[in-house]
Motif scaffolding. Structure first.
Motif, short mmCIF file in Angstrom:
data_model
loop_
_atom_site.label_atom_id
_atom_site.label_comp_id
_atom_site.label_asym_id
_atom_site.label_seq_id
_atom_site.Cartn_x
_atom_site.Cartn_y
_atom_site.Cartn_z
N ILE A 8 0.84 -1.20 0.00
CA ILE A 8 0.00 0.00 0.00
C ILE A 8 0.87 1.25 0.00
O ILE A 8 0.60 2.22 -0.73
CB ILE A 8 -0.93 -0.01 1.23
N THR A 9 1.93 1.25 0.81
CA THR A 9 2.81 2.41 0.88
C THR A 9 3.50 2.67 -0.46
O THR A 9 3.55 3.80 -0.94
CB THR A 9 3.87 2.21 1.98
N ALA A 10 4.05 1.62 -1.06
CA ALA A 10 4.73 1.78 -2.34
C ALA A 10 3.79 2.30 -3.41
O ALA A 10 4.15 3.18 -4.21
CB ALA A 10 5.34 0.44 -2.77
N THR A 11 2.58 1.77 -3.44
CA THR A 11 1.60 2.22 -4.43
C THR A 11 1.21 3.68 -4.21
O THR A 11 1.06 4.44 -5.17
CB THR A 11 0.35 1.33 -4.36
N ALA A 66 11.64 -0.16 9.07
CA ALA A 66 12.61 -0.50 8.03
C ALA A 66 11.93 -0.91 6.73
O ALA A 66 12.29 -0.44 5.64
CB ALA A 66 13.53 -1.61 8.53
N ILE A 67 10.94 -1.79 6.85
CA ILE A 67 10.25 -2.27 5.65
C ILE A 67 9.49 -1.15 4.97
O ILE A 67 9.39 -1.09 3.73
CB ILE A 67 9.30 -3.43 6.02
N THR A 68 8.94 -0.23 5.75
CA THR A 68 8.20 0.88 5.17
C THR A 68 9.11 1.80 4.37
O THR A 68 8.73 2.29 3.29
CB THR A 68 7.46 1.67 6.27
N TRP A 69 10.32 2.06 4.87
CA TRP A 69 11.26 2.87 4.09
C TRP A 69 11.66 2.16 2.80
O TRP A 69 11.80 2.79 1.74
CB TRP A 69 12.51 3.19 4.92
#
Length: 242
Positions: A63-66, A140-143
């Motif tokens: 979702i964040t990447a999109t 970390a994964i969100t970045w």
């Protein structure tokens, strides 16, 4: 920027529901369909909960990447660049929203897990340590997801790039002991980010053997966060260069 990211996520109700409920559905699948065939020490629900928690981060990363890729494609980034704001405030807003959303998903998984029979022997400080490990890894994964969103040329590609993040927990100690894997696969499963984080959570929450994984879990999380931030900053500067 954080409030903006939250509003956008709340308005996309179907995406939000999928990110919050899909980990629960996968937990039900493993507990009631595969759990009876997998031999572990103690109830399988206690074993699988830490893996499901990490699985939440993979769905949240998509979702964040999109969302980041969408901002680039629709020109929102160009409009924000004309305002007197911190250059990377937009990225920080996406990261903050992603962490909060993922922690809500984790809370839902824990509540449903308790209903299904999950019982933790952890005290207050153990729960506090587990929460810190989860937040560190989610951050970390969100970045990394933000960096992938900046790397992609469109939102569809951004979602596809995060499949690797969602796939990694499956090849770890999340659902089966690594001892049961063939030697060539076991080496990868034991030397990748998800396994030490899962083993640390399992040790903190249910008292399982940790194999001194806490230090590795923190090192992986910090390292991935640094890599994700550096890549995101570099890609953002390149994509927004006049």
């Amino acid at each position: 920027m954080f409030r903006r990211a939250v509003r956008h996520t709340v308005r996309s109700r179907d995406t939000l529901l999928i990110s919050l409920l899909l980990p629960v559905l996968i937990m039900l699948l493993f507990v009631y369909v595969f759990g009876g065939a997998i031999q572990v020490d103690g109830p399988y629900i206690d074993y699988v909960i830490p893996g499901i928690i990490l699985l939440c981060t993979g769905f949240g990363a998509s979702i964040t990447a999109t969302a980041v890729a969408t901002d680039l494609r629709t020109g929102a980034v160009d409009r924000f660049r004309t305002l007197p704001i911190f250059r990377q405030a937009l990225l920080a807003g996406h990261v903050g929203e992603g962490v909060v959303r993922n922690m809500i998903a984790v809370a839902i998984v824990l509540v449903v897990g308790v209903i299904l029979g999950f019982r933790s022997s952890a005290g207050f400080f153990a729960w506090l340590a587990a929460g810190a490990v989860i937040v560190l890894f989610v951050h970390a994964i969100t970045w990394l997801a933000v960096a992938l969103g900046l790397l992609a040329q469109n939102p569809e590609a951004a979602g596809g790039f995060t499949y690797a993040i969602m796939f990694i927990p499956y090849i770890s100690s999340a659902f089966v002991p690594t001892d049961s894997m063939p030697s060539w696969l076991r080496g990868f499963a034991e030397h990748q980010p998800a396994t030490p984080v899962i083993d640390t959570l399992r040790s903190l929450l249910v008292g399982a053997e940790s194999r001194n994984s806490a230090g590795l879990a923190v090192a992986w999380s910090v390292g991935l966060a640094v890599v994700g931030y550096v890549c995101a900053a570099g890609l953002f500067a390149r994509r927004t260069r006049a």
